[in-house]
Every structure is written in structure tokens, then in C-alpha cells.
Design a protein around this motif. Sequence first.
Motif, PDB file in Angstrom:
ATOM      1  N   ALA A  56       0.825  -1.210   0.000  1.00 62.08           N
ATOM      2  CA  ALA A  56       0.000   0.000   0.000  1.00 62.08           C
ATOM      3  C   ALA A  56       0.857   1.257   0.000  1.00 62.08           C
ATOM      4  O   ALA A  56       0.452   2.304  -0.525  1.00 62.08           O
ATOM      5  CB  ALA A  56      -0.933  -0.003   1.216  1.00 62.08           C
ATOM      6  N   ASN A  57       2.049   1.184   0.577  1.00 65.60           N
ATOM      7  CA  ASN A  57       2.945   2.344   0.606  1.00 65.60           C
ATOM      8  C   ASN A  57       3.644   2.559  -0.728  1.00 65.60           C
ATOM      9  O   ASN A  57       3.769   3.689  -1.203  1.00 65.60           O
ATOM     10  CB  ASN A  57       3.972   2.160   1.720  1.00 65.60           C
ATOM     11  CG  ASN A  57       4.905   3.348   1.865  1.00 65.60           C
ATOM     12  OD1 ASN A  57       5.762   3.575   1.028  1.00 65.60           O
ATOM     13  ND2 ASN A  57       4.734   4.103   2.939  1.00 65.60           N
ATOM     14  N   LEU A  58       4.115   1.477  -1.347  1.00 65.36           N
ATOM     15  CA  LEU A  58       4.952   1.602  -2.539  1.00 65.36           C
ATOM     16  C   LEU A  58       4.154   1.724  -3.836  1.00 65.36           C
ATOM     17  O   LEU A  58       4.557   2.445  -4.753  1.00 65.36           O
ATOM     18  CB  LEU A  58       5.889   0.392  -2.631  1.00 65.36           C
ATOM     19  CG  LEU A  58       6.869   0.205  -1.471  1.00 65.36           C
ATOM     20  CD1 LEU A  58       7.616  -1.110  -1.617  1.00 65.36           C
ATOM     21  CD2 LEU A  58       7.850   1.366  -1.410  1.00 65.36           C
ATOM     22  N   ARG A  59       3.033   1.041  -3.924  1.00 66.45           N
ATOM     23  CA  ARG A  59       2.316   0.975  -5.202  1.00 66.45           C
ATOM     24  C   ARG A  59       1.835   2.338  -5.701  1.00 66.45           C
ATOM     25  O   ARG A  59       1.963   2.632  -6.907  1.00 66.45           O
ATOM     26  CB  ARG A  59       1.146  -0.007  -5.083  1.00 66.45           C
ATOM     27  CG  ARG A  59       0.417  -0.254  -6.399  1.00 66.45           C
ATOM     28  CD  ARG A  59      -0.587  -1.398  -6.245  1.00 66.45           C
ATOM     29  NE  ARG A  59       0.097  -2.650  -5.990  1.00 66.45           N
ATOM     30  CZ  ARG A  59       0.639  -3.401  -6.927  1.00 66.45           C
ATOM     31  NH1 ARG A  59       0.591  -3.016  -8.200  1.00 66.45           N
ATOM     32  NH2 ARG A  59       1.233  -4.525  -6.621  1.00 66.45           N
ATOM     33  N   PRO A  60       1.283   3.207  -4.857  1.00 69.31           N
ATOM     34  CA  PRO A  60       0.765   4.482  -5.402  1.00 69.31           C
ATOM     35  C   PRO A  60       1.851   5.416  -5.910  1.00 69.31           C
ATOM     36  O   PRO A  60       1.564   6.286  -6.734  1.00 69.31           O
ATOM     37  CB  PRO A  60       0.030   5.095  -4.200  1.00 69.31           C
ATOM     38  CG  PRO A  60      -0.198   3.977  -3.254  1.00 69.31           C
ATOM     39  CD  PRO A  60       0.952   3.060  -3.428  1.00 69.31           C
ATOM     40  N   ARG A  61       3.095   5.255  -5.469  1.00 66.91           N
ATOM     41  CA  ARG A  61       4.102   6.255  -5.830  1.00 66.91           C
ATOM     42  C   ARG A  61       5.238   5.705  -6.680  1.00 66.91           C
ATOM     43  O   ARG A  61       6.100   6.479  -7.113  1.00 66.91           O
ATOM     44  CB  ARG A  61       4.687   6.886  -4.558  1.00 66.91           C
ATOM     45  CG  ARG A  61       5.312   5.916  -3.564  1.00 66.91           C
ATOM     46  CD  ARG A  61       5.565   6.620  -2.245  1.00 66.91           C
ATOM     47  NE  ARG A  61       6.212   5.786  -1.238  1.00 66.91           N
ATOM     48  CZ  ARG A  61       7.354   6.085  -0.649  1.00 66.91           C
ATOM     49  NH1 ARG A  61       8.002   7.189  -0.983  1.00 66.91           N
ATOM     50  NH2 ARG A  61       7.858   5.316   0.284  1.00 66.91           N
ATOM     51  N   LEU A  62       5.270   4.409  -6.907  1.00 63.59           N
ATOM     52  CA  LEU A  62       6.339   3.821  -7.702  1.00 63.59           C
ATOM     53  C   LEU A  62       5.748   3.071  -8.896  1.00 63.59           C
ATOM     54  O   LEU A  62       4.557   2.788  -8.945  1.00 63.59           O
ATOM     55  CB  LEU A  62       7.173   2.858  -6.853  1.00 63.59           C
ATOM     56  CG  LEU A  62       7.879   3.435  -5.624  1.00 63.59           C
ATOM     57  CD1 LEU A  62       8.621   2.327  -4.896  1.00 63.59           C
ATOM     58  CD2 LEU A  62       8.832   4.558  -6.006  1.00 63.59           C
ATOM     59  N   TYR A  63       6.609   2.748  -9.836  1.00 63.73           N
ATOM     60  CA  TYR A  63       6.202   1.924 -10.974  1.00 63.73           C
ATOM     61  C   TYR A  63       6.320   0.454 -10.591  1.00 63.73           C
ATOM     62  O   TYR A  63       7.321   0.027 -10.002  1.00 63.73           O
ATOM     63  CB  TYR A  63       7.069   2.232 -12.195  1.00 63.73           C
ATOM     64  CG  TYR A  63       6.595   3.445 -12.956  1.00 63.73           C
ATOM     65  CD1 TYR A  63       5.767   3.302 -14.064  1.00 63.73           C
ATOM     66  CD2 TYR A  63       6.952   4.733 -12.565  1.00 63.73           C
ATOM     67  CE1 TYR A  63       5.315   4.410 -14.773  1.00 63.73           C
ATOM     68  CE2 TYR A  63       6.508   5.843 -13.252  1.00 63.73           C
ATOM     69  CZ  TYR A  63       5.685   5.681 -14.360  1.00 63.73           C
ATOM     70  OH  TYR A  63       5.227   6.772 -15.037  1.00 63.73           O
ATOM     71  N   SER A  64       5.295  -0.290 -10.928  1.00 63.78           N
ATOM     72  CA  SER A  64       5.279  -1.722 -10.670  1.00 63.78           C
ATOM     73  C   SER A  64       5.834  -2.444 -11.896  1.00 63.78           C
ATOM     74  O   SER A  64       5.183  -2.507 -12.937  1.00 63.78           O
ATOM     75  CB  SER A  64       3.850  -2.198 -10.376  1.00 63.78           C
ATOM     76  OG  SER A  64       3.795  -3.602 -10.301  1.00 63.78           O
TER      77      SER A  64
END
Length: 900
Positions: free
Chosen positions: A473-481
Motif C-alpha cells: 500500500a505504501n509503494l504501489r501508489p508512488r512507484l512503478y510496478s
Amino acid sequence: MDRRVWLIGVMLLALALRVVRLDFQPLWWDEGYSVFVATRDFFNLIERTAIDIHPPLYYMALQVWLTIFGKSDLGARWLSVLIGVATIPLIYALARQLFADGRVALIAAFLLAISPFHVYYSQEVRMYGLVTLLGLASVYFFAQLLTLPVGKPKTILVAAAYIGVTTAALYTQYYASFIVIFEILFVGVTLIRNSQFTFRNLLHWLGAWLAMGLLYLPWIVYAGPKLFAYVTAKVGIEKYPPLDPLTFLAQHFAAFATGHLTTLTWLAWTTAVILALAIVGLLANARHASAPQPLTYSARFLVSLFLIIPLALGYLVNVIYPFHPVHSERLLLLAAPAFYLLIAVGIVALCQRRIFFGIAAILIMSAINGMALADFYTVPRYPNDDYRPVLAQIAATAQPGDLYLGMYPWQMGYLETEYHGAPLTVIETPNDAWINQPAQMQRDLDAALQAHPRIWLPALQTQGRLLEDALDANLRPRLYSILDTWVGTTRLELFARAADAPQNAPALAFENNLTLNWGVSTQPVAAGQDPVWLWLDPGASVADGLVASARLLDSRGNLWMQDDREISGGMQRLGLLIPAGTPPGHYDLRLAVYRKQNYAPLKPMRNSNQNDITLANIPVTAPPQPNLAAVAHYAPINFTDGLHLLGYELAPVVRPGDPIPLTLFWQAAHTLDQNYSVTLQIQDARGNNFGTTEAQLARGIYPPTRWQPGELIRDPQTITLRGNAPDGDYTIALTLITPATNTHKTRIIGAFTAKGRPHYFGAPTPQYPSDTRIGEIARLVGYDIRADQRTIQVVLYWRALGTTPTSFTGFAHLVDANGTLRAQRDQIPGAGATPTTTWVKDEYLVDVYAIPLPLDAPPGNYRIEIGMYDAATGARLTISDANNQPLGDSSLLPIHIPVP
């Protein structure tokens, strides 16, 4: 023959049984933890084992072993193998000391050698084999001390050895204390019954046990409170109910007798036979070894206590601190040698009555153990928790300096021994701190991202997942998957920091009012190294179950990459990684949207004749250095001067009739002057051909004459195993064709197992019989029609006429009285489960089509039109009636369906 020769033979057998398929079973969590602890520094090792349920000696031994022989899963297991083999002569020596008949010693060594339970833990990277060895050594020296006069030099040496090995056992496993307790009880009973309870004897034994206590005291003082807190908390969390005595004993004797069974669970019932042999040994009038008092009458009593006391104390612990996960019987492996000693005494007792009885008992034991070992050698122990595919996926994609978030020690232990990719930066996440303090987690992640733009998140999905979900939840909204895939029970994710590309216009419009704002990077990307950055934004909420499929296609329409992600509200950032070895060139990046439930595409509003939209043309280049870890099965073959096949990628199990994706990986040592082609054949053990294909290398878009020396070339091929191929093992033979000389060179490059679906040959009883032929592949023998207010369900019953190499698509169309198409359902037969390539002659197949009724359908009578077509060409199969008179390329079922 000298029994020492027989003993050597038994030891060689033991070695063979412990080495065979040593790398078959994957490391599991506890083994990963062993490696993790053994690769820490000394003080960290001591600190971690103080809060664990096992003391530190085994971890120290493993640390020395890995330092000398290198870190690998196979190398780590060799320590357990050698410990297990070393136990064989020790049980022989103990039996020779206790019993006069040398056959007892030899049979006991043989039983331990073939014991599935002992073999199991002679291959596992844990301490159970070591504590069994040390515990047996303790009993051996203990028995010697019972026969030696107090105060003599030899007695002092034996006492020192007894103290040393027993203390070492205590530092290996806490349950080793059960052996000390049984020895204390034996001495007390023996001294009293033999009237030799002297002060000197008492000091002799008290001195030995006091020395052990003093040597063990520092660990008790340091680790005791931590161990108590850990065990109390663990028992409170796990909440296992105590086992009743019968269940406890049944589970342990079954493990001692047949090991941990996976598929042959019925074999556990043979425990009754093996237990009966042990009871015979307990009650038999076996002769003891010639030795001074007080041992002369009590050999079987000693062995009995060796077995009974650990089991009794283990049960008592189960009552006070109940904890019995799967295979928890391993904690009492240290008592199993006593069980085998009693069985050996029982077999010798049978031999003394009649040699046939003893031989029969040995053969029965060998047969039971052989079946149990076959189960162990051939059935994966933890198939869903095998971490090797996870690490292979990371190795195929990782770049030096990538950050790996290790949430569990065993994950990092796996990395130490099984990972062979680019070097990673590994951090052990502070689980509780991050879960309870989100602000600290945010600060730590921000700092990590400044130094490491790419982060691996191996998210285990079988436990609470609190930290895993929080990190996602922390990484997905602000990084590219870049990667989001399931491997067994792990959701493997790779995130990266990158700037968003400018928004492109116009927005992407699809049917069902789906609109996607978007942006994509178009700079050159290195295959297997640089992602294409794509963002999609549907705005607010979107309908559930929609999937965006990004695909990379060459100028000939060949697919080289596909990344499917479910669409959610808000901006989604996708890092599309071009597979390693993709030939340099320009590729179209195209986007399709489909429904997850039935894979039905949403038509683009811009061009409703196609199922996808071209987003950009992407230049793909070769990386400076090839990533050979991307080769799934690395097995180099030098086919001709300068041309090497590095390996391949192939599913281990395939279904007859299904197209088999086979990826070859090539490398040229120097510039090539010819454009080679290949022929692939599927062969059984006898060399019979069950599938053939011919193709150019790299699908013809990047001929070998353009390959650069050292460049990794991905070569996707497809070959179909004939639908009537029997289940079994097959190999793939590759023939390289040199065009200038028309020479052929053939090599076996890979293997797989075929496992087909069930085939049914019993005729069905459809609601409406029929006799309609479709092409040369099947007859429609009947159908059912079911309708409600929303859906019409058409059930077709086919009888296959033979096997076809073409996968045809079936259709069921809803047409009105004027023949106008109102609704349809197209699918591979059986909703993809029974493609026509898998059909065999005279089998019957059920094919269900659920046609949704359109909301604007006017009332009236409707008909169902059916048929099949080749999706690759669009050509329909000809349909004939019962008299083989052609009906065209479709057939109207002779039934009217009223729609209100």
C-alpha cells in the motif's frame, strides 16, 4: 564374512540413501532459518538462538562448514549427510557393547541406515541429525562408564568424553536433556538393585553431571529467560490443544517406523508390524554382552529407558506447552535409535527360533522402508513453498544494487544458498516497528529509495500479511510496478522510482464507457534491463474485473512481451520489462482491455475492428552485458563453430494437444555467415515422433548473420504434442540446419512430462438428440437448452472423430427470426479446458456456452446458430447433416427460444 566388512557395506548403503536426490526437495522455512543464522556474525548468532527453540551449537558447526565449503543448498545438506552416516557405526558400537550376539549390532546399523525418518533428517539443514549423533555418543560412553572401575585413567578419559558429547548435545537441542534424565534414572535404579550404592559411585556420577551443569550454566543463565518468554508467547499465539497419550505415541512410533509420508499414508498402518518386532525385542531372552556388574543384566532395560523416558517427557512438555505442527516428531529423533535397537533384538530372537522368521522380518522391514523412501524421493515435500522459482525469477530480472526487503529470516537464508543473480542489497525489515509505527516505515523507505531506485518485495501470502500489505500500500501508489506475479505462496513484486511521461492525447476510449488517460516513455530500452514506463488513469472508479493487457509486437505481429494488470481507480504506474534476449529493433506497444471473468475484449472506440490500440513504437537495444541468469534451464550445447545454444525455457508438465511454448536462448561466439533454421521434434523413450515444427531462428526478424558476438538471443518457438499422446516422459530434439551445406546436427535439448485430461467414452443422454457433422473432427450428438431472464445456456455434446493439430474456436449465436445476430459466445471448447487439439477418436465432450441476453432484444422467437472456425485464419468448418449433405459453415439448431 567379517562383520566389519558388512558394516562398511551398511555405511555405504546409508551414504547412498542419503545422497540420492539430495537436491530434489527444496529448502523449507526452518532450513532457510538455519542458513540465515549460520551466516550471521558470532554475537548475532548467539543473540538470535537465545530467543529460538534450539541452542547454538549446530548453527556454529554449519557456519564453519559453509565457510570452508561454500554457501549452497546442496553443500549445506552435505553436513547433515555426513552426520547421518557417522551415526551408523556408532549405533553398531553401542549394540556390540550391550549385546553379546553381533547380529544385533549389524541389524541395528542396517535398520538405522534404511530408516526413512533418519534419512529424512540426514538431508535436512537442521540440528536433529546432530543431536541424534551426540545423544547416541552420550549413551555409548555412558554404557562404557557403567562397566569401568572408578578412578582409573581410562575411566577418566571416558568420563571426559561422556561429559563433552552430552554437553554438546545439550547445546544442540534442549530435548537432549531427556537423555541425561534417562541416564540418571538408570544409574539410580541400577545401583540400588545391585546393592552398589556407594558414596564413591555416587560422587563418580554426580561429578560428571555437575561438570555438565557447570558447562551448560552460562547458556541457561543467558538464554533461559528469553527462551521462556519466546515459548510462552508462541504457545499463546499458536493455541495448539494438547495431544492425548495414544495420539502422541501413535504419531511418534509411525514416524520412527515409516518417516513422514506424503502420498503413501496408508503405509503408516505397517507401524503395528514394526512395533510388534520392537515388543518381541523387549520381551525376548536376548543374551547380553560379557561385562562386569552392574551392566550384566540390564542392557534391554537401558535401551527401553532410552526410548521410553524421552517419549514420556516429550508428552509432558506437550501437555504443559502444547505445540505440535506437522512433522513435530523430529524433536524426538534422538530416541529413534533405541527403537531400532529393540527391533534388532526382536529380529535376532526370531532368528534363534527359526532363521526363516528373522529373514522374513528383515525383508518386511526393507520393503516397508523402501516404499516410504520412494515416497520421500519422488513427492515434493513443500511444493507451494518451494522458493527456488522465486529466486530464479529475481535472478532473471535483478540488477546490481537492487534492494531486497527481507521480512523473514528464512527468506534471507534462501538468498544465501540458492540465489545466483546480480548482487542485491538485503535489509531485514523491522516487522513490529514498521507495522506499529507507519511514520518510521515511511522515513526508512524514503531513505532506502534515495539509494536504491528498485525495490523487491517478496510478499508471503499464507500468514497475517500485515507488513506485506502495508508495504504494498505504501509503494504501489508512488512507484512503478515492474513485476507483480504469484510464485507458489509468494506474491513477488518489483517496484522502481521513475519520472512520469507526459500525458498523451487523446485519451483511450473503450466500450462500456471506459476512458483511460495515459502516458508512455518512448526512449530506447535495453532488453532485460530497462522497462518501458507506462501509466494509466481511468479517473474515478471503474467496473470490477477489467484487465489492461500491454503487449509488445514485432513488425510481423509476433508477440514478445505481455503484461496483464487488473484496472483499479486512480493512476497505475507500470514498468513493462522487455524480456532478456529480445532481438534489437523497433516494436509496437499495444494495449487491450478485456473482462477477467470471460476474457471477452472491450472494443476500442477509435477502431472497433480491432481488439487493441497501438500506444507507441519502442526501440529495443541489446544490453552491454547479457544476463545469463534469465536462461531458465542453463545447459550449453555447441551446435557448430561459433553458435551455442545456452539453454531453454519449458514447462515441466504439459497437456497433450496443447501448444507448448518453448523458448531457446542462443549466443554467437563470433560473427556468423549463415542464417540457420531449426526443426524441433517431440520424442518418446523409443524415439517415436509425437510432434514436429520447423522455424527460423528468432522468428525470422533478427537473422543469425546480424547477431553480435556474445549477445543473448531469445528465440520463442511453439510445438504441439499430439492430442492422442499417452501420458509419460518426452524429450525435445533440436536439429540445426545449415542452409549452405544442407547439413543437420541433432541434439536432445530438454524434457517434459505429459499429463492429459480425462477422456470419456460413455455416450451422453442430451435433451435434444442430433447427428450433425462438423468438418472432419466431430459429430454433434445432441444438445440441451436452458434459458432464464438474463442468459441462454447452450450445452453441446460432441463425439470426436479423430485428432486435429488445429485448435478451433466454437461459437453459439443468438439470431432472431430475420437471421440478425443478437448475441454470441465464442470460445475454445470447454471454455478453454478441452481444445480440439486434445480430442481423441470416439470420446464424448461437453461444451457449454452461456449467451447473455441483450437488454434491447425485442420479444419473439430466437434460434441458436452453432459452428467452429480457425481463429488464425477466420475460416469456418463445413457442417453436414446425418446423410453427409453439406449445410454450409454453420447450423441452426431446430428449436425456437421464446424471449418475452
